[in-house]
Design a protein around this motif. Structure first.
Motif, PDB file in Angstrom:
ATOM      1  N   GLU A 186       0.870  -1.181   0.000  1.00  0.00           N
ATOM      2  CA  GLU A 186       0.000   0.000   0.000  1.00  0.00           C
ATOM      3  C   GLU A 186       0.900   1.222   0.000  1.00  0.00           C
ATOM      4  OE1 GLU A 186      -4.016  -1.527   2.342  1.00  0.00           O
ATOM      5  OE2 GLU A 186      -2.638  -0.155   3.335  1.00  0.00           O
ATOM      6  N   VAL A 187       0.826   2.008  -1.061  1.00  0.00           N
ATOM      7  CA  VAL A 187       1.733   3.141  -1.211  1.00  0.00           C
ATOM      8  C   VAL A 187       0.916   4.415  -1.352  1.00  0.00           C
ATOM      9  CG1 VAL A 187       3.601   4.118  -2.595  1.00  0.00           C
ATOM     10  CG2 VAL A 187       3.404   1.639  -2.380  1.00  0.00           C
ATOM     11  N   ASN A 188       1.175   5.376  -0.486  1.00  0.00           N
ATOM     12  CA  ASN A 188       0.544   6.696  -0.629  1.00  0.00           C
ATOM     13  C   ASN A 188       1.426   7.581  -1.484  1.00  0.00           C
ATOM     14  OD1 ASN A 188      -2.030   7.004   0.779  1.00  0.00           O
ATOM     15  ND2 ASN A 188      -0.878   6.302   2.564  1.00  0.00           N
TER      16      ASN A 188
ATOM     17  N   LYS B  97       1.903  11.358  -3.410  1.00  0.00           N
ATOM     18  CA  LYS B  97       1.491  12.755  -3.559  1.00  0.00           C
ATOM     19  C   LYS B  97       1.422  13.071  -5.047  1.00  0.00           C
ATOM     20  CE  LYS B  97       4.792  13.587  -0.485  1.00  0.00           C
ATOM     21  NZ  LYS B  97       5.904  14.254   0.215  1.00  0.00           N
TER      22      LYS B  97
ATOM     23  N   VAL C 157      11.368  -0.147   2.418  1.00  0.00           N
ATOM     24  CA  VAL C 157      11.031   0.147   1.023  1.00  0.00           C
ATOM     25  C   VAL C 157      10.900   1.658   0.818  1.00  0.00           C
ATOM     26  CG1 VAL C 157       9.276  -0.116  -0.779  1.00  0.00           C
ATOM     27  CG2 VAL C 157       9.938  -2.093   0.605  1.00  0.00           C
TER      28      VAL C 157
ATOM     29  N   ALA D  78      14.331   3.219   0.716  1.00  0.00           N
ATOM     30  CA  ALA D  78      15.000   2.921  -0.557  1.00  0.00           C
ATOM     31  C   ALA D  78      14.427   3.785  -1.675  1.00  0.00           C
ATOM     32  CB  ALA D  78      14.845   1.437  -0.893  1.00  0.00           C
ATOM     33  N   LEU D  79      13.109   3.945  -1.706  1.00  0.00           N
ATOM     34  CA  LEU D  79      12.480   4.763  -2.751  1.00  0.00           C
ATOM     35  C   LEU D  79      12.911   6.224  -2.622  1.00  0.00           C
ATOM     36  CD1 LEU D  79       8.911   3.221  -2.855  1.00  0.00           C
ATOM     37  CD2 LEU D  79      10.639   3.120  -4.659  1.00  0.00           C
TER      38      LEU D  79
ATOM     39  N   LEU E  42      16.239   6.670  -3.996  1.00  0.00           N
ATOM     40  CA  LEU E  42      16.190   6.653  -5.464  1.00  0.00           C
ATOM     41  C   LEU E  42      15.576   7.936  -6.044  1.00  0.00           C
ATOM     42  CD1 LEU E  42      15.015   2.953  -6.061  1.00  0.00           C
ATOM     43  CD2 LEU E  42      17.232   3.900  -6.688  1.00  0.00           C
TER      44      LEU E  42
ATOM     45  N   TYR F 192      12.393   9.195  -5.313  1.00  0.00           N
ATOM     46  CA  TYR F 192      10.924   9.226  -5.435  1.00  0.00           C
ATOM     47  C   TYR F 192      10.334  10.055  -4.301  1.00  0.00           C
ATOM     48  CZ  TYR F 192      11.144   5.809  -9.148  1.00  0.00           C
ATOM     49  OH  TYR F 192      11.404   5.195 -10.340  1.00  0.00           O
ATOM     50  N   ASP F 193      10.382  11.392  -4.457  1.00  0.00           N
ATOM     51  CA  ASP F 193       9.928  12.242  -3.359  1.00  0.00           C
ATOM     52  C   ASP F 193       8.411  12.366  -3.306  1.00  0.00           C
ATOM     53  OD1 ASP F 193       9.810  13.649  -5.659  1.00  0.00           O
ATOM     54  OD2 ASP F 193      11.124  15.283  -5.030  1.00  0.00           O
ATOM     55  N   LYS F 194       7.705  11.819  -4.296  1.00  0.00           N
ATOM     56  CA  LYS F 194       6.241  11.847  -4.259  1.00  0.00           C
ATOM     57  C   LYS F 194       5.649  10.702  -3.449  1.00  0.00           C
ATOM     58  CE  LYS F 194       5.596  14.454  -8.437  1.00  0.00           C
ATOM     59  NZ  LYS F 194       5.565  14.348  -9.900  1.00  0.00           N
ATOM     60  N   VAL F 195       6.494   9.729  -3.091  1.00  0.00           N
ATOM     61  CA  VAL F 195       6.006   8.593  -2.301  1.00  0.00           C
ATOM     62  C   VAL F 195       5.972   9.000  -0.838  1.00  0.00           C
ATOM     63  CG1 VAL F 195       6.456   6.226  -1.591  1.00  0.00           C
ATOM     64  CG2 VAL F 195       6.844   6.902  -3.960  1.00  0.00           C
ATOM     65  N   ASP F 196       4.798   8.953  -0.252  1.00  0.00           N
ATOM     66  CA  ASP F 196       4.587   9.484   1.097  1.00  0.00           C
ATOM     67  C   ASP F 196       4.694   8.400   2.167  1.00  0.00           C
ATOM     68  OD1 ASP F 196       3.777  11.921   2.556  1.00  0.00           O
ATOM     69  OD2 ASP F 196       2.109  10.630   3.177  1.00  0.00           O
ATOM     70  N   SER F 197       4.201   7.208   1.885  1.00  0.00           N
ATOM     71  CA  SER F 197       4.286   6.112   2.861  1.00  0.00           C
ATOM     72  C   SER F 197       4.135   4.779   2.130  1.00  0.00           C
ATOM     73  CB  SER F 197       3.199   6.243   3.931  1.00  0.00           C
ATOM     74  OG  SER F 197       1.936   5.991   3.372  1.00  0.00           O
ATOM     75  N   VAL F 198       4.706   3.742   2.726  1.00  0.00           N
ATOM     76  CA  VAL F 198       4.638   2.407   2.142  1.00  0.00           C
ATOM     77  C   VAL F 198       4.313   1.405   3.244  1.00  0.00           C
ATOM     78  CG1 VAL F 198       5.911   0.576   0.944  1.00  0.00           C
ATOM     79  CG2 VAL F 198       6.393   2.959   0.400  1.00  0.00           C
ATOM     80  N   LYS F 199       3.347   0.541   2.991  1.00  0.00           N
ATOM     81  CA  LYS F 199       3.104  -0.588   3.881  1.00  0.00           C
ATOM     82  C   LYS F 199       3.246  -1.858   3.068  1.00  0.00           C
ATOM     83  CE  LYS F 199       0.612   1.319   7.548  1.00  0.00           C
ATOM     84  NZ  LYS F 199      -0.062   0.784   8.730  1.00  0.00           N
TER      85      LYS F 199
END
Lengths: 84, 84
Positions: free
Chosen positions: A44-46, A48, B22, B25-26, B29, B31-38
């Protein structure tokens, strides 16, 4: 903000030993209605992003760069718009 | 025959170190638009059942008995009727 639900699983031609192990355990427990099991990963990835297209591009990029082993695995995803 | 797609993830109150790894790591790399990962688990289970109710009962039973650690994890599932 978009929530991406990403499912990663082995390609059909690739053996899935984890799934086989779960199937064997279920059969030992007496679940004879269970016919096959495949085990994969779920993220599950949020993200922006201002549009579904933009979020979709990020998902495909992170799948390619990190989450998925394209030799052995394939993936699907769904996007939902969520509150920031 | 029914195909159950089962998603198992940590409860909200439980730390998810795999997801954090994860995310880190993102971010490295770029990926500053990725806010959270589960990160969770994903099972595809084929079940020999004559009705959705029967298949649903099998899914809840195998989740309880094997697939899910109810102290730390929760699960959702979807059922689809498939050809035998």
């Amino acid at each position: 903000m978009y929530l991406a639900q990403i499912y990663v699983h082995h390609k059909a031609s690739i053996l899935d030993p984890q799934g086989e192990a779960v199937l064997n355990a279920l059969q030992r427990l007496g679940y004879d209605k269970v016919d096959s099991v495949k085990q994969g990963k779920y993220f599950e990835v949020n993200i922006k992003a201002d549009s579904e297209d933009e979020a979709s591009k990020v998902v495909n990029d992170i799948a390619k760069d990190l989450l998925v082993n394209h030799n052995m695995e394939s993936y699907e995803f769904e996007l939902k718009e969520v509150a920031k």
